[in-house]
Structure formats: structure tokens, C-alpha cells
Design a protein around this motif. Structure first.
Motif, PDB file in Angstrom:
ATOM      1  N   LYS A  37     -74.921 -26.464  -6.492  1.00  0.00           N
ATOM      2  CA  LYS A  37     -74.899 -25.889  -5.142  1.00  0.00           C
ATOM      3  C   LYS A  37     -74.272 -24.495  -5.167  1.00  0.00           C
ATOM      4  O   LYS A  37     -74.768 -23.566  -4.532  1.00  0.00           O
ATOM      5  CB  LYS A  37     -74.120 -26.793  -4.202  1.00  0.00           C
ATOM      6  CG  LYS A  37     -74.113 -26.318  -2.783  1.00  0.00           C
ATOM      7  CD  LYS A  37     -73.363 -27.254  -1.870  1.00  0.00           C
ATOM      8  CE  LYS A  37     -73.355 -26.721  -0.457  1.00  0.00           C
ATOM      9  NZ  LYS A  37     -72.578 -27.571   0.430  1.00  0.00           N
ATOM     10  N   ASP A  41     -76.087 -20.962  -4.150  1.00  0.00           N
ATOM     11  CA  ASP A  41     -75.506 -20.041  -3.166  1.00  0.00           C
ATOM     12  C   ASP A  41     -75.289 -18.662  -3.772  1.00  0.00           C
ATOM     13  O   ASP A  41     -75.524 -17.643  -3.121  1.00  0.00           O
ATOM     14  CB  ASP A  41     -74.186 -20.590  -2.631  1.00  0.00           C
ATOM     15  CG  ASP A  41     -74.382 -21.802  -1.736  1.00  0.00           C
ATOM     16  OD1 ASP A  41     -75.518 -22.010  -1.254  1.00  0.00           O
ATOM     17  OD2 ASP A  41     -73.393 -22.536  -1.524  1.00  0.00           O
ATOM     18  N   LYS A  44     -78.603 -16.921  -4.021  1.00  0.00           N
ATOM     19  CA  LYS A  44     -79.084 -16.506  -2.705  1.00  0.00           C
ATOM     20  C   LYS A  44     -78.340 -15.259  -2.250  1.00  0.00           C
ATOM     21  O   LYS A  44     -78.922 -14.342  -1.699  1.00  0.00           O
ATOM     22  CB  LYS A  44     -78.885 -17.634  -1.694  1.00  0.00           C
ATOM     23  CG  LYS A  44     -79.501 -17.346  -0.352  1.00  0.00           C
ATOM     24  CD  LYS A  44     -79.395 -18.453   0.675  1.00  0.00           C
ATOM     25  CE  LYS A  44     -78.529 -19.597   0.342  1.00  0.00           C
ATOM     26  NZ  LYS A  44     -78.346 -20.567   1.396  1.00  0.00           N
ATOM     27  N   ASP A  45     -77.033 -15.197  -2.475  1.00  0.00           N
ATOM     28  CA  ASP A  45     -76.243 -14.031  -2.085  1.00  0.00           C
ATOM     29  C   ASP A  45     -76.600 -12.819  -2.932  1.00  0.00           C
ATOM     30  O   ASP A  45     -76.604 -11.702  -2.448  1.00  0.00           O
ATOM     31  CB  ASP A  45     -74.748 -14.325  -2.222  1.00  0.00           C
ATOM     32  CG  ASP A  45     -74.266 -15.328  -1.186  1.00  0.00           C
ATOM     33  OD1 ASP A  45     -74.987 -15.538  -0.193  1.00  0.00           O
ATOM     34  OD2 ASP A  45     -73.178 -15.891  -1.386  1.00  0.00           O
TER      35      ASP A  45
END
Length: 78
Positions: A37, A41, A44-45
Motif C-alpha cells: 500500500k 501511494d 501515485k504521488d
């Protein structure tokens, strides 16, 4: 003889549970899920098109006076 039967996999699972225990396996599963996870993240950032606001440095005309620096022109004149 090419693949393992269900009995082989059950024996392997039993040995793994005996070695690590159910609590350790459960903790490893949740740690692995948290890591995946966090990785998602982070990806994605990192893929955002917005550039972060970075403060710029302003250069002044007077250099900072440092006692260890020597002014070459002043030294040659004396």
C-alpha cells in the motif's frame, strides 16, 4: 511427477505453520500488505504533474565575510 499434488502442498503448509506459527504468519501478511500500500501511494504521488513550490535563493551583491577567506588582490598590494 511433473507437478505437486494437493497432499504435497498441505504438508508444506503444515511445515511452514509449525516453523513460523500462525501469529508470525499473520503479522508478516499485514506487514507485506502495508508495504504494498505504501509503495502504491508513493508511486501515485511521484507521478503527479504538479511541481512542488521550491523556495528560490536570492543572491545578494555582498559576499558573506568569512575570516578564513583571503582576498588575493589585497594581499598582493601589501
Amino acid at each position: 511427477m511433473g507437478s505437486f499434488s494437493i497432499w504435497h502442498w498441505l504438508i508444506v503448509l503444515l511445515v511452514v505453520v509449525m516453523i513460523f506459527g500462525t501469529k508470525k504468519l499473520r503479522n508478516m501478511g499485514s506487514d507485506l500488505g502495508g508495504a504494498v500500500k505504501g509503495f502504491k501511494d508513493g508511486m501515485k504521488d511521484g507521478s503527479s504533474t504538479d511541481t512542488p513550490d521550491v523556495p528560490t535563493q536570492h543572491v545578494t551583491g555582498t559576499p558573506a565575510a568569512d575570516k578564513s577567506t583571503i582576498d588575493v588582490e589585497a594581499r598582493q598590494k601589501s
